[in-house]
Motif scaffolding. Structure first.
Motif, PDB file in Angstrom:
ATOM      1  N   LEU A 280       0.857  -0.920  -0.117  1.00  0.00           N
ATOM      2  CA  LEU A 280       0.022  -0.057  -0.010  1.00  0.00           C
ATOM      3  C   LEU A 280       0.856   1.154   0.149  1.00  0.00           C
ATOM      4  CD1 LEU A 280      -2.922  -0.884   2.308  1.00  0.00           C
ATOM      5  CD2 LEU A 280      -2.568  -1.296  -0.297  1.00  0.00           C
ATOM      6  N   ALA A 281       2.078   1.249   0.896  1.00  0.00           N
ATOM      7  CA  ALA A 281       3.131   2.212   0.640  1.00  0.00           C
ATOM      8  C   ALA A 281       3.463   2.495  -0.838  1.00  0.00           C
ATOM      9  CB  ALA A 281       4.091   2.082   1.593  1.00  0.00           C
ATOM     10  N   TYR A 282       3.795   1.450  -1.481  1.00  0.00           N
ATOM     11  CA  TYR A 282       4.176   1.478  -2.713  1.00  0.00           C
ATOM     12  C   TYR A 282       3.207   1.931  -3.850  1.00  0.00           C
ATOM     13  CZ  TYR A 282       5.818  -0.014  -7.523  1.00  0.00           C
ATOM     14  OH  TYR A 282       6.244   0.238  -8.826  1.00  0.00           O
TER      15      TYR A 282
ATOM     16  N   ILE B 268       1.846   1.808   7.510  1.00  0.00           N
ATOM     17  CA  ILE B 268       1.906   2.459   5.854  1.00  0.00           C
ATOM     18  C   ILE B 268       2.876   3.617   5.992  1.00  0.00           C
ATOM     19  CG2 ILE B 268       1.018   3.362   4.122  1.00  0.00           C
ATOM     20  CD1 ILE B 268      -1.391   1.254   4.696  1.00  0.00           C
ATOM     21  N   LYS B 269       2.598   4.336   7.091  1.00  0.00           N
ATOM     22  CA  LYS B 269       3.419   5.820   7.036  1.00  0.00           C
ATOM     23  C   LYS B 269       4.821   5.460   7.450  1.00  0.00           C
ATOM     24  CE  LYS B 269       3.813   9.696  10.061  1.00  0.00           C
ATOM     25  NZ  LYS B 269       3.266  10.447  11.385  1.00  0.00           N
ATOM     26  N   SER B 270       5.262   4.263   8.068  1.00  0.00           N
ATOM     27  CA  SER B 270       6.635   3.900   8.419  1.00  0.00           C
ATOM     28  C   SER B 270       7.159   3.395   7.201  1.00  0.00           C
ATOM     29  CB  SER B 270       6.795   2.784   9.539  1.00  0.00           C
ATOM     30  OG  SER B 270       8.000   2.398   9.450  1.00  0.00           O
ATOM     31  N   ALA B 271       6.513   2.521   6.335  1.00  0.00           N
ATOM     32  CA  ALA B 271       6.833   2.189   5.074  1.00  0.00           C
ATOM     33  C   ALA B 271       7.114   3.082   4.175  1.00  0.00           C
ATOM     34  CB  ALA B 271       5.783   1.057   4.519  1.00  0.00           C
ATOM     35  N   LEU B 272       6.369   4.210   4.242  1.00  0.00           N
ATOM     36  CA  LEU B 272       6.479   5.455   3.082  1.00  0.00           C
ATOM     37  C   LEU B 272       7.897   6.049   3.143  1.00  0.00           C
ATOM     38  CD1 LEU B 272       3.050   7.072   3.241  1.00  0.00           C
ATOM     39  CD2 LEU B 272       4.051   6.034   1.306  1.00  0.00           C
ATOM     40  N   LYS B 273       8.675   5.785   4.023  1.00  0.00           N
ATOM     41  CA  LYS B 273       9.920   6.343   4.573  1.00  0.00           C
ATOM     42  C   LYS B 273      11.171   5.779   3.578  1.00  0.00           C
ATOM     43  CE  LYS B 273       8.843   7.967   8.889  1.00  0.00           C
ATOM     44  NZ  LYS B 273       8.762   7.538  10.444  1.00  0.00           N
ATOM     45  N   VAL B 274      10.889   4.456   3.038  1.00  0.00           N
ATOM     46  CA  VAL B 274      11.681   4.142   2.110  1.00  0.00           C
ATOM     47  C   VAL B 274      11.156   3.546   0.810  1.00  0.00           C
ATOM     48  CG1 VAL B 274      13.243   3.048   4.059  1.00  0.00           C
ATOM     49  CG2 VAL B 274      11.197   1.668   3.144  1.00  0.00           C
ATOM     50  N   PRO B 275      11.867   3.506  -0.386  1.00  0.00           N
ATOM     51  CA  PRO B 275      11.339   3.126  -1.506  1.00  0.00           C
ATOM     52  C   PRO B 275      11.184   1.663  -1.459  1.00  0.00           C
ATOM     53  CG  PRO B 275      13.482   4.085  -1.760  1.00  0.00           C
ATOM     54  CD  PRO B 275      13.421   4.045  -0.373  1.00  0.00           C
TER      55      PRO B 275
END
Length: 193
Positions: free
Chosen positions: A100-102, A134-141
């Motif tokens: 979902l972050a992707y 998701i917020k945490s995962a958004l910090k990395v590609p």
């Protein structure tokens, strides 16, 4: 997007036919030929019955298996809650959050404003713990190809639905979002074999 659809239906002079066409169109995006056989109100809800034909691109034996499974237990009734993420196994949750972050990264590759994205994700019915992941995962590609590796087919189906919702938040699907949707669809098909 949901509010926009509701407003359009509310202002339509042909609400019934517009809703039927919308349902058929949305199912058509999934490659499904559907016919609405009933559309009524039931209290404060809309009751829809549809007939779904075998998609042209599906294998006959797969379609027959689906029909066999459905005919085996006709007593099963499922109530779907607005939170689709509750069905994600714990072992696949991080992968799901990263997918979902992707999807969010692909919808706006230049800059992601969490304060703007957060309320939109809440409207998708995601739990707070899922939103924080998701917020945490958004910090990395993220790499969609790595994320779909060993992805459970049922999780891929839920991720596909949510990714499509994210892609359509701005009412258009860019090439990167389309590729992500295609990759999830392929992962779902590959993991069902």
């Amino acid at each position: 997007m949901v509010n926009t659809q509701i407003r359009l239906l509310a202002k339509s002079q042909a609400t019934r036919s517009t809703l039927i066409k919308t349902i058929i169109k949305w199912l058509g995006f999934l490659g499904v030929e559907a016919k609405v056989t009933q559309l009524d109100t039931l209290g404060d809800k809309i009751q829809v019955s549809i007939t779904v034909a075998q998609p042209d691109t599906s294998e006959d034996n797969d379609w027959q298996e689906i029909l066999n499974h459905l005919n085996q237990d006709t007593s099963e009734t499922i109530e779907f809650a607005s939170d689709r993420s509750s069905s994600i196994p714990a072992a696949q949750e991080t992968k799901y959050q990263r997918i979902l972050a992707y999807a969010i990264q692909m919808s706006n590759p230049d800059k992601i404003d969490w304060e703007q994205v957060y309320p939109q994700l809440q409207l998708l019915g995601l739990e707070e713990s899922m939103l924080l992941g998701i917020k945490s995962a958004l910090k990395v590609p993220q790499s969609i190809d790595r994320l779909v590796k060993d992805l459970d087919a049922d999780v891929a189906a839920v991720a596909l639905s949510q990714t499509a919702s994210i892609a359509l938040l701005d009412r258009q699907v860019n090439p990167e979002e389309y590729q992500a949707l295609q990759t999830l669809l392929k992962a779902m098909a590959d993991n069902c074999r």
